[in-house]
Design a protein around this motif. Structure first.
Motif, PDB file in Angstrom:
ATOM      1  N   TYR A 121       0.107  -1.205   0.005  1.00 47.34           N
ATOM      2  CA  TYR A 121       0.096   0.035  -0.327  1.00 47.34           C
ATOM      3  C   TYR A 121       0.942   1.203   0.133  1.00 47.34           C
ATOM      4  CZ  TYR A 121      -4.145  -2.151   0.212  1.00 47.34           C
ATOM      5  OH  TYR A 121      -5.919  -2.307  -0.582  1.00 47.34           O
ATOM      6  N   TRP A 122       1.858   1.440   0.650  1.00 47.43           N
ATOM      7  CA  TRP A 122       2.810   2.489   1.088  1.00 47.43           C
ATOM      8  C   TRP A 122       3.330   2.827  -1.367  1.00 47.43           C
ATOM      9  CZ3 TRP A 122       4.200   0.693   6.255  1.00 47.43           C
ATOM     10  CH2 TRP A 122       3.949   1.590   7.156  1.00 47.43           C
ATOM     11  N   HIS A 123       4.049   1.382  -1.599  1.00 43.48           N
ATOM     12  CA  HIS A 123       4.309   1.242  -2.550  1.00 43.48           C
ATOM     13  C   HIS A 123       3.265   2.308  -3.961  1.00 43.48           C
ATOM     14  CE1 HIS A 123       7.868  -0.478  -1.350  1.00 43.48           C
ATOM     15  NE2 HIS A 123       8.200   0.191  -2.085  1.00 43.48           N
ATOM     16  N   SER A 124       1.815   1.863  -3.424  1.00 45.22           N
ATOM     17  CA  SER A 124       1.061   2.318  -4.565  1.00 45.22           C
ATOM     18  C   SER A 124       0.653   3.982  -4.095  1.00 45.22           C
ATOM     19  CB  SER A 124       0.309   1.762  -4.315  1.00 45.22           C
ATOM     20  OG  SER A 124      -1.766   1.987  -4.367  1.00 45.22           O
ATOM     21  N   ALA A 125       0.864   3.805  -2.774  1.00 46.90           N
ATOM     22  CA  ALA A 125       0.552   5.723  -2.282  1.00 46.90           C
ATOM     23  C   ALA A 125       2.083   6.234  -3.545  1.00 46.90           C
ATOM     24  CB  ALA A 125       0.681   5.832  -1.095  1.00 46.90           C
ATOM     25  N   LEU A 126       3.111   5.896  -3.268  1.00 43.87           N
ATOM     26  CA  LEU A 126       4.238   6.451  -3.490  1.00 43.87           C
ATOM     27  C   LEU A 126       4.143   6.857  -5.017  1.00 43.87           C
ATOM     28  CD1 LEU A 126       6.670   7.806  -3.303  1.00 43.87           C
ATOM     29  CD2 LEU A 126       7.915   5.633  -3.380  1.00 43.87           C
ATOM     30  N   HIS A 127       3.567   6.004  -5.832  1.00 44.94           N
ATOM     31  CA  HIS A 127       3.258   6.355  -7.476  1.00 44.94           C
ATOM     32  C   HIS A 127       2.165   6.757  -7.304  1.00 44.94           C
ATOM     33  CE1 HIS A 127       2.458   4.792 -10.960  1.00 44.94           C
ATOM     34  NE2 HIS A 127       1.383   4.981 -10.981  1.00 44.94           N
ATOM     35  N   SER A 128       1.271   7.379  -6.221  1.00 42.59           N
ATOM     36  CA  SER A 128      -0.034   7.980  -6.901  1.00 42.59           C
ATOM     37  C   SER A 128       0.582   9.624  -6.587  1.00 42.59           C
ATOM     38  CB  SER A 128      -1.063   8.218  -5.542  1.00 42.59           C
ATOM     39  OG  SER A 128      -1.860   6.793  -6.789  1.00 42.59           O
ATOM     40  N   ALA A 129       1.704   9.317  -5.181  1.00 48.29           N
ATOM     41  CA  ALA A 129       2.538  10.931  -5.388  1.00 48.29           C
ATOM     42  C   ALA A 129       2.979  11.263  -6.801  1.00 48.29           C
ATOM     43  CB  ALA A 129       2.729  10.548  -3.719  1.00 48.29           C
ATOM     44  N   GLN A 130       4.452  10.630  -6.968  1.00 51.51           N
ATOM     45  CA  GLN A 130       4.935  10.591  -7.902  1.00 51.51           C
ATOM     46  C   GLN A 130       4.063  10.792  -9.301  1.00 51.51           C
ATOM     47  OE1 GLN A 130       7.312   7.046  -8.232  1.00 51.51           O
ATOM     48  NE2 GLN A 130       8.751   8.545  -6.141  1.00 51.51           N
ATOM     49  N   GLU A 131       2.889  10.445  -9.667  1.00 49.30           N
ATOM     50  CA  GLU A 131       2.150  10.396 -10.970  1.00 49.30           C
ATOM     51  C   GLU A 131       1.729  11.808 -11.413  1.00 49.30           C
ATOM     52  OE1 GLU A 131       0.179   8.897 -14.445  1.00 49.30           O
ATOM     53  OE2 GLU A 131       1.280   8.338 -13.030  1.00 49.30           O
ATOM     54  N   VAL A 132       1.574  12.560 -10.508  1.00 55.66           N
ATOM     55  CA  VAL A 132       1.125  14.154 -10.340  1.00 55.66           C
ATOM     56  C   VAL A 132       2.232  15.490  -9.217  1.00 55.66           C
ATOM     57  CG1 VAL A 132      -1.879  13.759 -10.433  1.00 55.66           C
ATOM     58  CG2 VAL A 132       0.051  13.393  -7.724  1.00 55.66           C
ATOM     59  N   GLY A 133       3.488  14.793  -9.403  1.00 56.25           N
ATOM     60  CA  GLY A 133       4.563  15.815  -8.610  1.00 56.25           C
ATOM     61  C   GLY A 133       4.121  15.949  -7.725  1.00 56.25           C
ATOM     62  N   GLU A 134       3.813  15.236  -6.149  1.00 61.48           N
ATOM     63  CA  GLU A 134       3.404  15.689  -5.315  1.00 61.48           C
ATOM     64  C   GLU A 134       4.484  15.639  -4.240  1.00 61.48           C
ATOM     65  OE1 GLU A 134       1.272  17.752  -2.856  1.00 61.48           O
ATOM     66  OE2 GLU A 134       0.072  17.864  -5.243  1.00 61.48           O
ATOM     67  N   HIS A 135       5.811  16.390  -4.612  1.00 60.84           N
ATOM     68  CA  HIS A 135       6.676  15.383  -3.923  1.00 60.84           C
ATOM     69  C   HIS A 135       7.213  15.974  -2.288  1.00 60.84           C
ATOM     70  CE1 HIS A 135       8.787  15.677  -8.217  1.00 60.84           C
ATOM     71  NE2 HIS A 135       8.806  17.429  -7.560  1.00 60.84           N
ATOM     72  N   ASP A 136       6.555  15.956  -1.496  1.00 62.95           N
ATOM     73  CA  ASP A 136       7.010  16.504   0.090  1.00 62.95           C
ATOM     74  C   ASP A 136       6.097  15.198   0.178  1.00 62.95           C
ATOM     75  OD1 ASP A 136       8.156  18.224   1.501  1.00 62.95           O
ATOM     76  OD2 ASP A 136       6.453  19.774  -0.010  1.00 62.95           O
ATOM     77  N   LEU A 137       4.875  14.664  -0.839  1.00 60.83           N
ATOM     78  CA  LEU A 137       3.673  13.496   0.488  1.00 60.83           C
ATOM     79  C   LEU A 137       4.855  12.389  -0.508  1.00 60.83           C
ATOM     80  CD1 LEU A 137       1.442  12.445   0.827  1.00 60.83           C
ATOM     81  CD2 LEU A 137       0.467  12.896  -1.529  1.00 60.83           C
ATOM     82  N   GLY A 138       5.285  12.424  -1.180  1.00 60.20           N
ATOM     83  CA  GLY A 138       6.305  11.396  -1.566  1.00 60.20           C
ATOM     84  C   GLY A 138       7.511  11.475  -0.868  1.00 60.20           C
ATOM     85  N   ALA A 139       8.208  11.812  -0.573  1.00 63.10           N
ATOM     86  CA  ALA A 139       9.143  11.640   0.410  1.00 63.10           C
ATOM     87  C   ALA A 139       8.562  12.061   2.219  1.00 63.10           C
ATOM     88  CB  ALA A 139       9.311  13.733   0.690  1.00 63.10           C
ATOM     89  N   GLY A 140       7.247  11.801   2.345  1.00 60.98           N
ATOM     90  CA  GLY A 140       6.688  11.324   3.568  1.00 60.98           C
ATOM     91  C   GLY A 140       6.104   9.797   3.569  1.00 60.98           C
ATOM     92  N   ILE A 141       5.541   9.259   2.311  1.00 63.81           N
ATOM     93  CA  ILE A 141       5.015   8.317   2.599  1.00 63.81           C
ATOM     94  C   ILE A 141       6.868   7.035   2.041  1.00 63.81           C
ATOM     95  CG2 ILE A 141       4.323   6.121   0.613  1.00 63.81           C
ATOM     96  CD1 ILE A 141       3.094   8.220  -0.157  1.00 63.81           C
TER      97      ILE A 141
END
Length: 332
Positions: A121-141
């Motif tokens: 699930y964390w990897h899925s969340a990371l994919h979603s964050a990266q898909e739209v360039g949400e770098h802070d969110l991706g870093a949090g994941i």
């Protein structure tokens, strides 16, 4: 722990409306239309974001009841992404919601020792964050994945993950939490200099001011968390007296809503007191951790305390030990 989506087949958009309560009003027909290819409008997204916020809060405050609701919302959002007609702004908002809900599900699974599913699930969340360039969110994941690695005894992996994450986060609070978690990894690796360097960076970033709002994934980060995790690092570096001072001060600042954090740090104190042969203090901390963790369904903390029980058994006459063992039996 596998999340069987057949369990949630009966869920519909209408059944999710209960999440919104007074935060948003959602017409069942609007969601149903969007799921069948109609335009995803701003009012629908506003309502779903309110529901996402409430669902994420359930993951903290009502952990033992959260998974069914969270999975239903995650399914609805992914279906909306697949079948709704969305412009670029709507797609960005949906991806962020999916990432937030997936992250909350991952924490639920992690707390119930479903580590493989949590990682997915964390990897899925990371994919979603990266898909739209949400770098802070991706870093949090990434930082959550690093936290899991530390818990599972893989501090080198955690340090590597966080080294990458710190290059992606922009907000000071985000950077503070990343440095704090990397400090713990360095402490476990025995690198005191790197640990203290990260602790100093975490403190400096947390004190920094910015006109930008704190990202939702780390909005809970506070001076109490800095104090607590500094204490955990000092425990790992064998500075026990300073460590307990920091942990006690940090716990005193937490609100009742941070029950899981309190349980985790009480379990750390129990381990530390055991190492120092302070059996009565260890029993007291272990009993508090066990009670809180079992009440909120954080089985990874319960398991941590149960692994300590054999160390108490040679001391049946010490104050609190018999009560702790009875409590562990009563809690199953």
């Amino acid at each position: 722990m596998h999340v069987d989506r057949r369990t949630f087949a009966a869920y519909s958009g209408a059944s999710l409306i209960a999440l919104a309560h007074d935060r948003a009003t959602l017409e069942p027909g609007r969601l149903a239309d969007a799921l069948h290819g109609r335009h995803v409008d701003g009012e629908l997204l506003d309502a779903l974001e309110a529901m996402t916020t409430r669902a994420a809060d359930m993951g903290t405050a009502q952990r033992q009841h959260a998974l069914t609701t969270l999975d239903a919302l995650h399914t609805t959002l992914t279906d909306l992404l697949d079948h709704g007609r969305s412009d670029a702004t709507a797609l960005r908002r949906i991806h962020v919601m999916i990432a937030r809900v997936a992250t909350t599900i991952a924490w639920w699974l992690f707390d119930h020792e479903g580590h493989g599913d949590a990682s997915r699930y964390w990897h899925s969340a990371l994919h979603s964050a990266q898909e739209v360039g949400e770098h802070d969110l991706g870093a949090g994941i990434l930082s959550d994945l690093a936290y899991q690695a530390v818990w599972l005894g893989q501090p080198a992996t955690a340090a590597d993950i966080l080294g990458h994450a710190t290059t992606r986060a922009a907000h000071p609070t985000s950077r503070s939490l990343l440095h704090l978690r990397r400090a713990r990894a360095h402490a476990l690796l025995g690198d005191a200099r790197a640990c203290h360097r990260d602790l100093s960076a975490a403190e400096a970033h947390l004190a920094a001011t910015t006109p930008d709002p704190t990202p939702a994934w780390c909005v809970w980060m506070s001076p109490a968390d800095l104090m607590l995790d500094t204490g955990r690092c000092l425990l790992d570096l064998d500075r026990t007296g300073d460590a307990h001072h920091h942990i006690t001060a940090g716990l005193a600042q937490l609100t009742a809503r941070r029950a899981k954090t309190t349980a985790v740090f009480d379990s750390y104190r129990a381990e530390s007191h055991l190492r120092a042969n302070d059996i009565d203090l260890a029993a007291d901390a272990a009993a508090r951790a066990l009670t809180t963790a079992s009440d909120i369904g954080a089985s990874r903390v319960v398991a941590r305390i149960r692994r300590l029980l054999p160390a108490f058994e040679p001391h049946p006459s010490v104050e609190g030990v018999a009560e702790l063992i009875d409590l562990a039996r009563a809690r199953g």
